[in-house]
Design a protein around this motif. Sequence first.
Motif, PDB file in Angstrom:
ATOM      1  N   PRO A   1     -61.663 -98.825  -8.833  1.00 51.85           N
ATOM      2  CA  PRO A   1     -61.440 -97.377  -8.772  1.00 51.85           C
ATOM      3  C   PRO A   1     -62.488 -96.678  -7.912  1.00 51.85           C
ATOM      4  O   PRO A   1     -63.610 -97.153  -7.756  1.00 51.85           O
ATOM      5  CB  PRO A   1     -61.535 -96.947 -10.238  1.00 51.85           C
ATOM      6  CG  PRO A   1     -62.386 -98.001 -10.883  1.00 51.85           C
ATOM      7  CD  PRO A   1     -62.044 -99.278 -10.181  1.00 51.85           C
ATOM      8  N   PHE A   2     -62.104 -95.539  -7.354  1.00 51.52           N
ATOM      9  CA  PHE A   2     -63.038 -94.701  -6.602  1.00 51.52           C
ATOM     10  C   PHE A   2     -63.844 -93.865  -7.594  1.00 51.52           C
ATOM     11  O   PHE A   2     -63.294 -93.328  -8.556  1.00 51.52           O
ATOM     12  CB  PHE A   2     -62.278 -93.776  -5.653  1.00 51.52           C
ATOM     13  CG  PHE A   2     -61.391 -94.506  -4.675  1.00 51.52           C
ATOM     14  CD1 PHE A   2     -61.931 -95.343  -3.708  1.00 51.52           C
ATOM     15  CD2 PHE A   2     -60.012 -94.347  -4.717  1.00 51.52           C
ATOM     16  CE1 PHE A   2     -61.114 -96.011  -2.807  1.00 51.52           C
ATOM     17  CE2 PHE A   2     -59.184 -95.006  -3.820  1.00 51.52           C
ATOM     18  CZ  PHE A   2     -59.728 -95.838  -2.870  1.00 51.52           C
ATOM     19  N   ARG A   3     -65.136 -93.739  -7.349  1.00 48.26           N
ATOM     20  CA  ARG A   3     -65.992 -92.957  -8.244  1.00 48.26           C
ATOM     21  C   ARG A   3     -66.629 -91.762  -7.550  1.00 48.26           C
ATOM     22  O   ARG A   3     -67.109 -90.847  -8.198  1.00 48.26           O
ATOM     23  CB  ARG A   3     -67.091 -93.867  -8.827  1.00 48.26           C
ATOM     24  CG  ARG A   3     -66.531 -95.077  -9.573  1.00 48.26           C
ATOM     25  CD  ARG A   3     -67.652 -95.886 -10.220  1.00 48.26           C
ATOM     26  NE  ARG A   3     -67.125 -97.078 -10.851  1.00 48.26           N
ATOM     27  CZ  ARG A   3     -67.011 -98.259 -10.247  1.00 48.26           C
ATOM     28  NH1 ARG A   3     -67.392 -98.388  -8.989  1.00 48.26           N
ATOM     29  NH2 ARG A   3     -66.526 -99.303 -10.885  1.00 48.26           N
ATOM     30  N   GLU A   4     -66.663 -91.786  -6.211  1.00 45.74           N
ATOM     31  CA  GLU A   4     -67.237 -90.693  -5.432  1.00 45.74           C
ATOM     32  C   GLU A   4     -66.618 -90.718  -4.040  1.00 45.74           C
ATOM     33  O   GLU A   4     -66.029 -91.728  -3.635  1.00 45.74           O
ATOM     34  CB  GLU A   4     -68.763 -90.855  -5.346  1.00 45.74           C
ATOM     35  CG  GLU A   4     -69.204 -92.169  -4.730  1.00 45.74           C
ATOM     36  CD  GLU A   4     -70.706 -92.313  -4.740  1.00 45.74           C
ATOM     37  OE1 GLU A   4     -71.380 -91.364  -5.175  1.00 45.74           O
ATOM     38  OE2 GLU A   4     -71.203 -93.354  -4.288  1.00 45.74           O
ATOM     39  N   PRO A   5     -66.707 -89.607  -3.299  1.00 46.67           N
ATOM     40  CA  PRO A   5     -66.086 -89.560  -1.973  1.00 46.67           C
ATOM     41  C   PRO A   5     -66.484 -90.709  -1.054  1.00 46.67           C
ATOM     42  O   PRO A   5     -65.658 -91.198  -0.280  1.00 46.67           O
ATOM     43  CB  PRO A   5     -66.543 -88.205  -1.426  1.00 46.67           C
ATOM     44  CG  PRO A   5     -66.735 -87.357  -2.645  1.00 46.67           C
ATOM     45  CD  PRO A   5     -67.279 -88.289  -3.688  1.00 46.67           C
ATOM     46  N   ALA A   6     -67.724 -91.143  -1.142  1.00 46.44           N
ATOM     47  CA  ALA A   6     -68.178 -92.222  -0.258  1.00 46.44           C
ATOM     48  C   ALA A   6     -67.399 -93.507  -0.483  1.00 46.44           C
ATOM     49  O   ALA A   6     -67.269 -94.343   0.422  1.00 46.44           O
ATOM     50  CB  ALA A   6     -69.673 -92.470  -0.466  1.00 46.44           C
ATOM     51  N   ASP A   7     -66.849 -93.696  -1.702  1.00 47.13           N
ATOM     52  CA  ASP A   7     -66.079 -94.908  -1.986  1.00 47.13           C
ATOM     53  C   ASP A   7     -64.817 -94.993  -1.140  1.00 47.13           C
ATOM     54  O   ASP A   7     -64.271 -96.080  -0.932  1.00 47.13           O
ATOM     55  CB  ASP A   7     -65.696 -94.963  -3.466  1.00 47.13           C
ATOM     56  CG  ASP A   7     -66.889 -95.286  -4.359  1.00 47.13           C
ATOM     57  OD1 ASP A   7     -67.937 -95.701  -3.821  1.00 47.13           O
ATOM     58  OD2 ASP A   7     -66.771 -95.127  -5.587  1.00 47.13           O
ATOM     59  N   LEU A   8     -64.326 -93.851  -0.675  1.00 52.19           N
ATOM     60  CA  LEU A   8     -63.118 -93.860   0.139  1.00 52.19           C
ATOM     61  C   LEU A   8     -63.330 -94.607   1.452  1.00 52.19           C
ATOM     62  O   LEU A   8     -62.370 -95.063   2.077  1.00 52.19           O
ATOM     63  CB  LEU A   8     -62.667 -92.432   0.440  1.00 52.19           C
ATOM     64  CG  LEU A   8     -62.326 -91.538  -0.759  1.00 52.19           C
ATOM     65  CD1 LEU A   8     -61.895 -90.162  -0.265  1.00 52.19           C
ATOM     66  CD2 LEU A   8     -61.233 -92.158  -1.612  1.00 52.19           C
ATOM     67  N   GLU A   9     -64.576 -94.746   1.857  1.00 55.36           N
ATOM     68  CA  GLU A   9     -64.867 -95.438   3.111  1.00 55.36           C
ATOM     69  C   GLU A   9     -64.573 -96.929   3.021  1.00 55.36           C
ATOM     70  O   GLU A   9     -64.606 -97.633   4.036  1.00 55.36           O
ATOM     71  CB  GLU A   9     -66.324 -95.194   3.506  1.00 55.36           C
ATOM     72  CG  GLU A   9     -66.636 -93.727   3.781  1.00 55.36           C
ATOM     73  CD  GLU A   9     -68.097 -93.490   4.137  1.00 55.36           C
ATOM     74  OE1 GLU A   9     -68.678 -94.353   4.830  1.00 55.36           O
ATOM     75  OE2 GLU A   9     -68.665 -92.463   3.711  1.00 55.36           O
ATOM     76  N   ARG A  10     -64.271 -97.410   1.815  1.00 62.18           N
ATOM     77  CA  ARG A  10     -63.858 -98.808   1.683  1.00 62.18           C
ATOM     78  C   ARG A  10     -62.475 -99.031   2.299  1.00 62.18           C
ATOM     79  O   ARG A  10     -62.099-100.158   2.598  1.00 62.18           O
ATOM     80  CB  ARG A  10     -63.795 -99.218   0.204  1.00 62.18           C
ATOM     81  CG  ARG A  10     -65.074 -99.027  -0.580  1.00 62.18           C
ATOM     82  CD  ARG A  10     -65.055 -99.816  -1.883  1.00 62.18           C
ATOM     83  NE  ARG A  10     -63.831 -99.675  -2.633  1.00 62.18           N
ATOM     84  CZ  ARG A  10     -63.723 -99.028  -3.794  1.00 62.18           C
ATOM     85  NH1 ARG A  10     -64.781 -98.437  -4.320  1.00 62.18           N
ATOM     86  NH2 ARG A  10     -62.570 -98.974  -4.435  1.00 62.18           N
ATOM     87  N   VAL A  11     -61.735 -97.951   2.449  1.00 64.20           N
ATOM     88  CA  VAL A  11     -60.378 -98.036   2.993  1.00 64.20           C
ATOM     89  C   VAL A  11     -60.428 -98.011   4.508  1.00 64.20           C
ATOM     90  O   VAL A  11     -61.110 -97.155   5.100  1.00 64.20           O
ATOM     91  CB  VAL A  11     -59.518 -96.859   2.472  1.00 64.20           C
ATOM     92  CG1 VAL A  11     -58.115 -96.924   3.056  1.00 64.20           C
ATOM     93  CG2 VAL A  11     -59.476 -96.874   0.958  1.00 64.20           C
ATOM     94  N   GLY A  12     -59.728 -98.919   5.134  1.00 67.39           N
ATOM     95  CA  GLY A  12     -59.680 -98.943   6.588  1.00 67.39           C
ATOM     96  C   GLY A  12     -59.122 -97.649   7.141  1.00 67.39           C
ATOM     97  O   GLY A  12     -58.099 -97.156   6.664  1.00 67.39           O
ATOM     98  N   GLY A  13     -59.782 -97.071   8.119  1.00 67.10           N
ATOM     99  CA  GLY A  13     -59.329 -95.817   8.700  1.00 67.10           C
ATOM    100  C   GLY A  13     -59.993 -94.598   8.100  1.00 67.10           C
ATOM    101  O   GLY A  13     -59.788 -93.491   8.576  1.00 67.10           O
ATOM    102  N   VAL A  14     -60.769 -94.793   7.042  1.00 65.77           N
ATOM    103  CA  VAL A  14     -61.501 -93.675   6.424  1.00 65.77           C
ATOM    104  C   VAL A  14     -62.984 -93.861   6.709  1.00 65.77           C
ATOM    105  O   VAL A  14     -63.599 -94.809   6.224  1.00 65.77           O
ATOM    106  CB  VAL A  14     -61.260 -93.594   4.908  1.00 65.77           C
ATOM    107  CG1 VAL A  14     -62.083 -92.457   4.306  1.00 65.77           C
ATOM    108  CG2 VAL A  14     -59.789 -93.402   4.609  1.00 65.77           C
ATOM    109  N   GLY A  15     -63.538 -92.966   7.490  1.00 62.67           N
ATOM    110  CA  GLY A  15     -64.962 -93.021   7.787  1.00 62.67           C
ATOM    111  C   GLY A  15     -65.704 -91.916   7.061  1.00 62.67           C
ATOM    112  O   GLY A  15     -65.143 -91.202   6.220  1.00 62.67           O
ATOM    113  N   GLU A  16     -66.954 -91.760   7.397  1.00 61.83           N
ATOM    114  CA  GLU A  16     -67.793 -90.764   6.725  1.00 61.83           C
ATOM    115  C   GLU A  16     -67.257 -89.346   6.929  1.00 61.83           C
ATOM    116  O   GLU A  16     -67.226 -88.533   6.001  1.00 61.83           O
ATOM    117  CB  GLU A  16     -69.228 -90.868   7.245  1.00 61.83           C
ATOM    118  CG  GLU A  16     -70.195 -89.904   6.558  1.00 61.83           C
ATOM    119  CD  GLU A  16     -71.609 -90.044   7.090  1.00 61.83           C
ATOM    120  OE1 GLU A  16     -72.477 -89.245   6.678  1.00 61.83           O
ATOM    121  OE2 GLU A  16     -71.846 -90.951   7.919  1.00 61.83           O
TER     122      GLU A  16
END
Length: 232
Positions: free
Chosen positions: A107-122
């Motif tokens: 699960p995602f716990r904070e916005p930075a975790d979204l960067e684990r997804v390809g195509g999502v950067g900082e």
Amino acid sequence: MWDLNRAERKAMGAALVLVGVSLVTRTLLAPDPGRLEGLDTIDPATDLAGIEGEVVAALTREQRAQTPLADGEQIDVNRAPADELRRLPGVGPSLAEALIEERQRAPFREPADLERVGGVGEVTARRLAPHIRFDPGAPRPGPGPGARRPAPAPAAAMVMGCPPGGARIDLNRADRAQLESLTGIGPALAARIIDDRSENGRFETPEAVTRVRGIGARTLARFREQVCAGAR
């Protein structure tokens, strides 16, 4: 005989030729009804209605995906379906599916975790941050040594079972009338559900009901939030 001039006779002749070619083509290319498989399994009273319902459901989901976020509205990235995730700025169908696939791993716990997804950067994660929230019930890292662990949830409240209070219809216990009350389920599908669980055993999860002929993923989506799969 009609009194036609030369031009009119030529035009009629050409039209008759086209009609003849069309009839021959349809005769040669039309499938042999005796060779069509699966016609005996079609139930027009329910299957065609189910197809129509699936189309309506798909259009409804697409309309929802195109609905902009209201001021201050946030979407739970750990629970929202694809059509809800697509309401986020810059999130299309492919990215929505990628978010769902990644949150199933962890699960995602904070916005930075979204960067684990390809195509999502900082930059993208920062842009999405004001519009997303994180389910407080999502799994967190385990406690350190000596920390007190929370007591396990009661069996009746487990996700794979049925919540207490009878808020949902139990696919493993419901009678025909209860099943017919579900969105998209008519008498024929209700009877098939009962017959299937009698022959093949209980449904381990609500998703298992898709093994019933005539119930696919889209049909399940119409009544998924109304049902559960309890122990028999």
